[in-house]
Design a protein around this motif. Structure first.
Motif: not given
Length: 433
Positions: A308-334
């Protein structure tokens, strides 16, 4: 008490002609509309051509405010009538397709229309019928909502919570009954109740994050609705002695919702200060590090606010953190060879990604009931987050980061032999380079 809630459920079923002793549905619908029209002093059914709303006439013109008020009444009644006709049609569709073997997709379409209607501005009269039909669908086809492959339950929870904060007490009572019966139905059929509790909590988190000058909700009204839901549960004698007592489960959920509502007051204080507003969202997200579903919800909320504030790089970093969180739990499962090895894989993009590692003893296990069961905690969910991050980095001019993000995505698509996706990624990389 819960008897009132059950009575509302029975009304929803009879509204659709489910009861054998109920009067003719068409006659009942006509009576409802006729009484509503007479109470609202409906003007003549012929639209005059004088000045007024939508006809170019100013309030001070011919007819003055009298014509304007008349036009408003006509349009209000017309909108309500159109909505009720749509609901009548949906009721007929539901009755016909329920007799078919493959009715799931068609019933899902009926539910999507109801969800859309609940998310738009409707009259009180229309909302009463909407809630009745929604309760009837939940009662008749619970799998339509509680199937883990769908997100209908989360969408419905969010809509009901929004109406639980309404300034109109009758709407609050209807939405509170709908939300309580939704949880009760899920508990009774032995479905994953922890998942519904989590979805309600995540839905409220999303609503709180959406607070802005254009959207607001009254937390005091919502607290009243939560008290009503708690009263329903405490007086529900049928489920009070069950294993994992249902009232205790509801009480636990309401406590969590009150905790989230405490953040609402703080969010409102900093509406005019984007930096402080984002800092508060960051602190709230950090507080949910032991609850992956809620942390993921707040990371997505932060990304949306950055966009909304046009901070695209910061939004990208939030998406990276989301991906890191998901990959951590997928790695724990299998542990799959082509998948990222948890959050550490993304530490070269941002050192903070390592904060998503589930290494301490107080971090919950993904095997726990209701945890990490949403569509985001899947291989496709991970790919979506990483592709979002790559897009935001590309638009923000961080082209080196685009290449780093796609390295993990390419491995996944290669393992799945998805050559169309691989071609698209290499085309994007060509443009980035």
């Amino acid at each position: 008490g819960p008897n009132n809630a059950k009575e509302m459920l029975s009304r929803g079923s009879s509204r659709k002609g489910g009861g054998h002793s109920s009067p003719n549905p068409e006659a009942r619908r006509w009576n409802n509309r006729h009484s509503f029209a007479s109470n609202r002093l409906v003007p003549p059914d012929t639209l005059h051509t004088g000045g007024g709303l939508g006809r170019g006439g100013p309030p001070g013109g011919a007819g003055g405010w009298g014509d304007l008020e008349e036009d408003i009444l006509i349009e209000a009644n017309l909108c309500t009538e159109v909505s009720v006709v749509v609901l009548d049609t949906l009721a007929i569709v539901e009755q016909v397709v329920s007799q078919c073997d493959q009715s799931g997709s068609l019933l899902a379409s009926v539910l999507r229309v109801i969800l859309h209607a609940l998310n738009t501005q409707q009259s009180t009269q229309t909302l009463f019928h909407l809630f009745a039909m929604q309760r009837s669908l939940v009662s008749k086809y619970p799998n339509l909502l509680f199937d883990e492959t769908t997100e209908h339950c989360a969408a419905l929870c969010k809509s009901l919570l929004k109406h639980c904060s309404s300034s109109i007490s009758s709407i609050r009572s209807q939405s509170s009954a709908s939300l309580y019966l939704l949880m009760r139905q899920n508990f009774e059929i032995g479905n994953n109740f922890a998942r519904v509790k989590m979805q309600v909590t995540m839905s409220l988190s999303s609503l709180v994050a959406e607070i802005s000058s254009n959207f607001n909700f009254n937390e005091e009204h919502l607290r009243k609705s939560l008290k009503t839901i708690l009263t329903y549960a405490e007086k529900d004698n049928e489920l009070s002695d069950s294993f994992n007592s249902f009232p205790d489960q509801v009480r636990d959920m309401v406590f969590n919702l009150h905790m989230i509502l405490s953040d609402t007051v703080k969010m409102k204080e900093y509406l005019d200060d984007p930096e402080m507003h984002m800092d508060l969202m960051y602190r709230i997200a950090k507080g949910y590090q032991t609850s992956p579903d809620l942390r993921l919800t707040w990371l997505e909320n932060m990304a949306n606010k950055h966009i909304e504030q046009n901070n695209l790089v910061e939004a990208g970093m939030c998406a990276i953190h989301s991906g890191a969180l998901v990959s951590e739990y997928l790695h724990m499962l299998e542990d799959r060879k082509y998948m990222p090895k948890g959050a550490v894989t993304f530490s070269h993009l941002t050192p903070n990604a390592i904060n998503e590692s589930a290494v301490s003893d107080d971090i919950v296990s993904p095997d726990e009931e209701g945890i990490c069961t949403g569509k985001n905690f899947t291989e496709n969910g991970l790919v979506d987050f990483l592709e979002q991050a790559a897009e935001y980095f590309d638009r923000g001019g961080m082209f080196e980061a685009v290449n780093e993000v796609y390295k993990s995505v390419i491995k996944i698509h290669e393992a799945n032999r998805d050559f169309k996706k691989l071609a698209e990624i290499h085309k994007k990389l060509y443009k980035a380079f």
